[in-house]
Design a protein around this motif. Structure first.
Motif, PDB file in Angstrom:
ATOM      1  N   SER A  69     -12.077  -3.061  -4.285  1.00  0.00           N
ATOM      2  CA  SER A  69     -11.513  -4.356  -3.899  1.00  0.00           C
ATOM      3  C   SER A  69     -12.201  -5.494  -4.637  1.00  0.00           C
ATOM      4  CB  SER A  69     -11.639  -4.556  -2.387  1.00  0.00           C
ATOM      5  OG  SER A  69     -12.998  -4.551  -1.995  1.00  0.00           O
ATOM      6  N   SER A 104       0.836  -1.209   0.000  1.00  0.00           N
ATOM      7  CA  SER A 104       0.000   0.000   0.000  1.00  0.00           C
ATOM      8  C   SER A 104       0.865   1.250   0.000  1.00  0.00           C
ATOM      9  CB  SER A 104      -0.921   0.002   1.225  1.00  0.00           C
ATOM     10  OG  SER A 104      -1.782  -1.108   1.214  1.00  0.00           O
ATOM     11  N   SER A 151      -9.548   4.519  -7.907  1.00  0.00           N
ATOM     12  CA  SER A 151      -8.942   3.195  -7.725  1.00  0.00           C
ATOM     13  C   SER A 151      -9.237   2.284  -8.905  1.00  0.00           C
ATOM     14  CB  SER A 151      -9.464   2.554  -6.434  1.00  0.00           C
ATOM     15  OG  SER A 151      -9.072   3.309  -5.317  1.00  0.00           O
ATOM     16  N   GLY A 167     -13.475   1.441  -0.100  1.00  0.00           N
ATOM     17  CA  GLY A 167     -12.701   0.332  -0.666  1.00  0.00           C
ATOM     18  C   GLY A 167     -13.515  -0.837  -1.137  1.00  0.00           C
ATOM     19  N   TYR A 190      -6.933  -4.895  -0.555  1.00  0.00           N
ATOM     20  CA  TYR A 190      -7.379  -3.599  -1.064  1.00  0.00           C
ATOM     21  C   TYR A 190      -8.288  -2.870  -0.060  1.00  0.00           C
ATOM     22  CZ  TYR A 190      -5.345  -5.382  -5.327  1.00  0.00           C
ATOM     23  OH  TYR A 190      -4.466  -5.895  -6.248  1.00  0.00           O
ATOM     24  N   GLU A 214      -5.904  -1.346   2.217  1.00  0.00           N
ATOM     25  CA  GLU A 214      -5.326  -0.144   1.622  1.00  0.00           C
ATOM     26  C   GLU A 214      -6.261   1.051   1.787  1.00  0.00           C
ATOM     27  OE1 GLU A 214      -4.212   1.146  -2.897  1.00  0.00           O
ATOM     28  OE2 GLU A 214      -3.336  -0.743  -2.162  1.00  0.00           O
TER      29      GLU A 214
END
Length: 867
Positions: free
Chosen positions: A474, A89, A384, A470, A412, A415
């Motif tokens: 993800s 990350s 992202s 996220g 993820y 992150e």
């Protein structure tokens, strides 16, 4: 269905998959075969539908520990994995600095707004919640039928509290309280020291009901004597410079009465809706009122009850409703009980029913905080997924060596959570920086104290933000096919493209709604501040009548008029800031006996109507040239209309059993806020009953005139200070909540738009980078820079236009609903919405313009070589 079709029918597919998932491989073939044969036999005997239901039943019944297949679990070193994910990350943040910065600014701004709003909302929700017996505390209010419905009044009969305490076993304590004056500041003196303080009259059980902690004194005794006074520790320090050994000391009240200090209470906490410096016995107020136990028609104090814990509240409410009518045959009012803790947030009533209040703004800003967080999360999602092409190799290799999708999802999500916590640190710094300005806007004293509630709330908001931000990236990134990924090919699915565009549209829908809302609120507040109210509030000051002024009011007014710069001066009972005193006790020829019309009462002195520049549409004002004007009455236009009178001048009406003649009709003016329509009102001449003086000062000479007035007041009324207020400033207080909403909305809307623009900026950069080869080819084939800019910004323009199309009807509905809270409001002009949509479009163009122009100016040779 035919027999052939039934014979070919198969068991429920989902049930069979579930069986295969949990059943041990050694048993699966045998069990599946048996269940299939049983399923076919049941079709013939019981039909297809029942066969499927029973198949499900058998599959579920077979779910037994002995038959479940054993799964292999491979232990992992969670510390190593966590460290690995953290390094990945951190490297990703370093590699994509611009994305990291955009996400940090967006998420930290969103979290800072959410934390500020949390502090404000938490403070609002805590008001009046500190009383230990809060769940038992209730306020009694009056429901009075009127021609327009039912009015809700907070002022109750003087003897209601003590009568309820005596006659209702469900009532443990009942207390009446009142300030006794509209301006509750009194002068307290010790020797030569004079201190202004806010006072309260309260019944003897006041400190037993409410959690205003006594430092000294007995709650059972401090208000039992008529000559007792309980003071705050702050007032004690002002008067005596100590809180020790002052019980029993004498304090002079208004320079003409003395009270014994019987107790000291801690300073009232800021989250109390009542703020006062001392308390006097309610017996004193009853003497001032000259109230008799049989007089249930006169109302003044607020009544509070402490209901016993074992009371059935619904039964008690029904029992108490007609209590006043049982005491007074002529009364038409009922009693309404509301929780004491509701009176701050739920303070609006319509037709006798609770209809919101400050709680609406609590909900509004909670929604705004959520919207801003969602907008920031959308940026993270979009950026992202847009930069997924840069992480293809990483994802492919991890999947190729056996990384499961759940492992990638957790990476993820971790992150995004790391990003959220970094943003939280920045947000806390922003909150600490801007909290003083926020307090100034909201009129509060909020502090960033890291108690357990704030810590848990901040962590909860941050984790929520991280998970929401996220979640989609993800799932999106972890779903790539490893073979396709390692080939370096990533074809954007239609669903993914629509999801990203949908998120951008949603962002700008919220932004457009906020822009429209800010504009409408601003225009309405401007309308409120500039509307002609029907009287002149500018350059008018007012102050209470006390001391020598009360004894020689006419002489004082005559001297005040001689002060340079003073245009006029008179006295009244009313500040023209909301309903204060009303009556239904008027009778006139032709009145329908069933009509109940409340009239607002304003007691005035000679010259008061002229001082406020209130216009007369018929008749005259009060004048010393007429010796009998104390038996005359002046109505406003709304009152004459409600009474149905034609040519009212000279007509006689009955007021509380006394005949009075109408000598004038005043033009309607707004003596309440613009939330209310103009109600019926009448003036009565009663100089001795007035309690405040109003002084009109010449424009431009306010400073010198007030200075001269203060000097004169000190000499005329020694021992008292001139504590004046401006009438127009008091008028602004009526709309303090709306003004704060207007100001805060501007800031929050600006932040929401800024975050949305950051997201567009980042997406435009990635789009330009991804289409670099296409741009180079187009330029070689002759496309102009403008054509390239148009090409790159076209998709964003379409998304914003869709957002505008969706947002405008929603914003119209929201604006109209808010304006319905005003009896007098602006019209919703078309340009409010067109201008807001155009503003959103221009903001979007500016956001993507830099990136598109930069991409259009790239040398095509360089772009093709880099490709």
């Amino acid at each position: 269905m035919s027999d052939k079709d039934n014979h070919n029918a198969s068991p429920p597919h989902l049930a069979t998959r579930f069986l295969c998932w949990y059943c041990h491989p050694d048993l699966l073939d045998e069990v599946e075969g048996d269940l299939y044969e049983l399923f076919q036999r049941r079709i013939e005997r019981q039909g297809l539908w029942k066969a499927k239901v029973l198949y499900w039943f058998n599959v579920l019944m077979f779910l037994h520990p002995d038959y479940i297949k054993k799964r292999k679990y491979y232990p992992t070193n969670h510390t190593v994995m966590l460290r690995h994910n953290f390094i990945i990350s951190f490297r990703s943040f370093q590699r994509h600095k611009s994305t990291f910065f955009i996400n940090l600014v967006g998420l930290s701004s969103g979290l800072a707004c959410a934390l500020l709003i949390y502090l404000w909302v938490n403070d609002e929700l805590s008001v009046d919640k500190f009383h230990q017996k809060g769940s038992q505390l209730y306020q009694a209010m009056l429901l009075r039928p009127t021609a327009e419905g039912t009015s809700t009044e907070r002022a109750t009969p003087v003897f209601l509290a003590e009568t309820l305490a005596d006659e209702m076993p469900e009532v443990e304590y009942a207390v009446a309280t009142t300030t006794g004056m509209e301006i509750p500041s009194f002068t307290l003196s010790i020797d030569e020291k004079n201190v202004k303080a806010d006072g309260l009259y309260a019944a003897k059980d006041f400190f037993k009901m409410f959690s205003y902690d006594l430092i000294q004194g007995d709650a059972n005794q401090v208000l039992s004597d008529k000559k007792s006074m309980v003071i705050s520790e702050g007032l004690a320090m002002k008067l005596f410079n100590t809180t020790e050994n002052i019980i029993g000391r004498l304090v002079t009240f208004q320079h003409d009465q003395q009270y014994l200090i019987s107790g000291i209470f801690k300073n009232i906490p800021p989250n109390s809706s009542d703020q006062f410096d001392f308390v006097l016995s309610f017996k004193v107020f009853k003497d001032l009122m000259g109230a008799e136990p049989t007089d249930w028609g006169r109302t003044a104090p607020s009544t509070f009850l402490l209901i016993r814990k074992d009371t059935d509240l619904n039964d008690f409410k029904a029992k108490i409703a007609g209590f006043i009518r049982s005491k007074d045959e002529e009364s038409n009012v009922d009693i309404l009980l509301r929780p004491y803790s509701d009176r701050y947030l739920y303070n609006n009533y319509e037709n006798g029913v609770q209809a919101g209040g400050r709680i609406e703004y609590v909900r509004l800003f909670s929604i705004i905080a959520l919207f801003i967080l969602v907008i920031a999360c959308i940026n993270f999602m979009n950026l992202s997924t847009a930069k997924a092409s840069r992480r293809l190799k990483e994802i492919g290799i991890k999947k190729a060596v056996g990384a499961s999708r759940s492992t990638l999802v957790s990476q993820y999500l971790g992150e995004s959570l790391l990003m959220a916590f970094l943003s939280l640190v920045t947000a806390i710094l922003l909150v600490a920086l801007f909290l003083p300005q926020f307090n100034q806007i909201t009129g509060k004293q909020l502090a960033l104290t890291f108690d357990i509630n704030l810590i848990l709330s901040a962590l909860g908001i941050t984790i929520f933000t991280g998970l929401i931000a996220g979640s989609y990236p993800s799932l999106y990134l972890s779903g790539f096919n490893p073979v396709t990924v390692l080939k370096g090919k990533l074809n954007s699915a239609v669903g993914e493209l629509f999801a990203r565009r949908g998120l951008v549209v949603f962002q700008f829908v919220l932004s457009v709604i906020l822009i429209v809302s800010v504009l409408v609120v601003y225009r309405q507040i401007e309308f409120v501040q500039t509307k002609n109210l029907g009287y002149s509030k500018d350059n008018v000051i007012y102050f209470g009548i006390e001391g020598k002024v009360k004894e020689s009011l006419e002489t004082f007014l005559a001297e005040v008029k001689n002060v340079p710069g003073v245009v006029n001066a008179s006295s009244t009972t009313h500040r023209l800031m909301g309903g204060q005193s009303s009556t239904t006790g008027l009778q006139w020829e032709g009145k329908n006996p069933d009509d109940i019309i409340p009239f607002e009462i304003i007691w005035v002195n000679y010259g008061m109507i002229e001082t406020l520049c209130i216009e007369m549409v018929a008749g005259r004002t009060y004048s010393r040239d007429f010796s009998t004007d104390s038996t005359k009455i002046i109505f406003n236009e709304a009152a004459i209309a409600a009474m149905g009178l034609n040519d009212p001048i000279g007509k006689v009406i009955n007021r509380w059993g006394t005949e009075v003649e109408i000598v004038g009709v005043a033009k309607d003016f707004h003596f309440q806020s613009l939330h209310e329509s103009v109600k019926p009102l009448f003036f009565m001449l009663a100089p001795k009953d007035t309690d405040k003086i109003m002084v009109k000062i010449e424009a431009g000479r306010e400073g010198e005139s007030i200075e001269q007035l203060q000097k004169f007041y000190q000499s005329y009324n020694p021992g008292f200070t001139l504590d004046y207020q401006f009438l127009d400033q008091d008028y602004q207080v009526l709309y303090a909540a709306e003004q704060r909403v207007s100001t805060l909305s501007k800031y929050f809307a600006g932040i929401a738009i800024l975050i949305s623009c950051l997201g567009l900026f980042g997406l435009a950069a990635f789009t330009a980078e991804r289409r670099l080869k296409e741009i180079g080819i187009r330029k070689i084939l002759g496309s102009s820079d403008f054509g390239i800019v148009y090409l790159l910004s076209g998709d964003f323009t379409k998304m914003v236009l869709v957002a505008i199309f969706i947002a405008l009807p929603i914003s119209y509905f929201v604006a109209r609903q808010w304006l319905q809270g005003f009896a007098f409001s602006i019209d919703l002009e078309w340009w409010y919405f067109a201008g807001s949509g155009l503003a959103a479009l221009l903001i979007a163009w500016l956001s993507v313009g830099f990136q598109t122009i930069k991409a259009a100016q790239v040398n095509p040779v360089d772009s093709l070589r880099n490709e």
